[in-house]
Write an enzyme that holds these catalytic residues in place. Structure first.
Site, short mmCIF file in Angstrom:
data_model
loop_
_atom_site.label_atom_id
_atom_site.label_comp_id
_atom_site.label_asym_id
_atom_site.label_seq_id
_atom_site.Cartn_x
_atom_site.Cartn_y
_atom_site.Cartn_z
N TRP A 105 1.78 8.87 -4.88
CA TRP A 105 1.06 8.85 -3.70
C TRP A 105 -0.16 7.80 -5.10
CZ3 TRP A 105 0.27 6.79 0.68
CH2 TRP A 105 1.56 7.68 1.45
N ASP A 179 -7.27 12.71 -5.14
CA ASP A 179 -6.67 12.84 -4.24
C ASP A 179 -5.63 13.92 -3.74
OD1 ASP A 179 -4.86 12.21 -1.85
OD2 ASP A 179 -4.14 11.00 -2.56
N LYS A 203 -2.19 16.05 7.27
CA LYS A 203 -0.85 16.99 6.12
C LYS A 203 -1.56 18.68 6.68
CE LYS A 203 0.23 12.87 4.95
NZ LYS A 203 -0.32 12.17 3.66
#
Ligand SMILES: *Cc1c(COP(=O)(O)O)cnc(C)c1O
Length: 367
Positions: A105, A179, A203
């Site tokens: 990511w 993030d 999530k």
């Protein structure tokens, strides 16, 4: 009705209580005669839902008064562009942004940011196949970056920051941007250590389609002229996230999850629960060489646990047996391989225990 244990990385398991409440309220929310999906975002019913969600999230994370909470769309991937478009304008162009590359990511965030700024990768664990977080003292930070970006939980690789890195002194007080898509609300955090916290909801919060941004007031109002208005944090903040139609139903479900979290005792209680769940799984994986987790112990993720079978030719058999027992979505991400169990807030400890029981049983049969 049978509910499985869903170990998906996202969209992911939600608390059953929340789903039940949403089902009860589906056709008629609180006597309004309407589903939340059918409501005007400007009507008093939805405004009350929105305000409660904002208030509860602020309380859960102890978000200081000088931070705005924005309910946006586009996911964390869109924020990878929206963030530089909102922050690099604080510096003369082309601005430099520092990144810590800890996995898939972070790598994606870096790639996107390159369209808007000069990227300095201050540290990377790529050469270690993202099994560790580069030690803080090794980071080669710039003297005056527009911001420093970290991904505090790498969903695919399974590494997590267990501390908030302090970068201010070396970077002329650059804001830290994080993030937190896959571990927000899983642990207590000190929001004041960050300039921006962002994450997709699917999530650990609620349905896909909602993106959370928590941003310090002084970072608003610097959007580049090319930034789409709907993504200009200042405009979004000034309009209580209703510059354009927000993802109303996703905000409603997130709000129910926030209420559920408060009933569980809040984020600190959830963190204890998550520590216990993660320990149950890692301790078993470490107790046998039939399975392995390759992440350095000090940065193992409590949310996403990748693991491998020693004999990878058994992978398909393992997954088929898991499915028979109602243990789903255990296949690892294709870039890492092996298995991955995502054990977010809404995964009960019984689910993790069932997985461990299956790991033992499978090992007994094939070990
Ligand atoms: C899932 C995920 C993303 C991507 O989110 P989208 O909502 O698909 O844009 C980004 N970062 C992390 C850490 C993630 O887990």
């Amino acid at each position: 009705m049978t509910r499985v244990y869903n170990f998906s990385a996202g969209p992911a398991v939600l608390p059953q209580e929340v789903l039940r409440q949403a089902a009860d309220e589906m056709l008629d929310w609180h006597g309004s005669g309407m589903s939340v999906m059918e409501m005007s975002h400007r009507g008093k019913e939805f405004i009350s839902i929105y305000e409660a969600a904002e208030r509860d999230l602020r309380e859960l994370l102890a978000v200081p008064a000088n931070y705005k909470i924005l309910f946006m769309q586009g996911g964390a991937i869109a924020e990878n562009a929206i963030i530089p478009m909102n922050l690099v304008g604080r510096k003369s162009q082309p601005a430099v942004v520092d990144f810590i590359n800890t996995g898939s990511w972070s790598t994606k965030s870096i790639k996107e940011a390159k369209k808007y700024c000069t990227v300095n990768v201050a540290a990377s664990s790529e050469s270690r196949k993202f099994t560790a977080i580069p030690p803080r003292e090794s980071w080669q930070l710039s003297a005056d970056p527009a911001y420093v970006h970290v991904c505090t939980n790498e969903t695919i690789d399974g590494v997590e920051f267990h501390y908030a890195p302090d970068v201010a002194a070396q970077t002329n007080h650059a804001p830290l941007v994080a993030d937190m898509s896959s571990h927000i609300l899983s642990r207590a955090i000190d929001v004041s250590k960050y300039g921006v916290i962002y994450g997709g909801a699917q999530k650990n919060i609620g349905p896909a389609g909602l993106t959370l941004v928590i941003v310090r007031d002084d970072l608003l109002g610097h959007a580049l002229p090319i930034c789409p208005s709907a993504f200009d944090w200042k405009l979004v903040a000034e309009n209580q996230s209703m510059y354009n139609t927000p993802p109303t139903y996703a905000i409603y479900i997130a709000g129910l999850v926030f209420q559920w979290l408060k009933r569980q005792g809040g984020v600190a209680a959830m963190e204890q629960h998550n520590i216990a769940k993660a320990a149950l799984l890692y301790d078993y994986l470490d107790s046998t060489d039939f399975y392995s987790n390759r992440i350095e112990k000090d940065c193992r993720s409590r949310m996403n646990v990748p693991f491998f079978l020693k004999d990878e030719s058994l992978n398909d058999t393992f997954l088929a047996g898991a499915k028979e027992r109602g243990l789903l979505q255990l296949k690892g991400h294709k870039s890492v391989g092996g298995m991955r169990a995502s054990i977010y807030n809404a995964m009960p400890i019984d689910g993790v225990q069932s997985l461990v029981d299956y790991l033992k049983e499978f090992e007994k049969k094939h070990g």
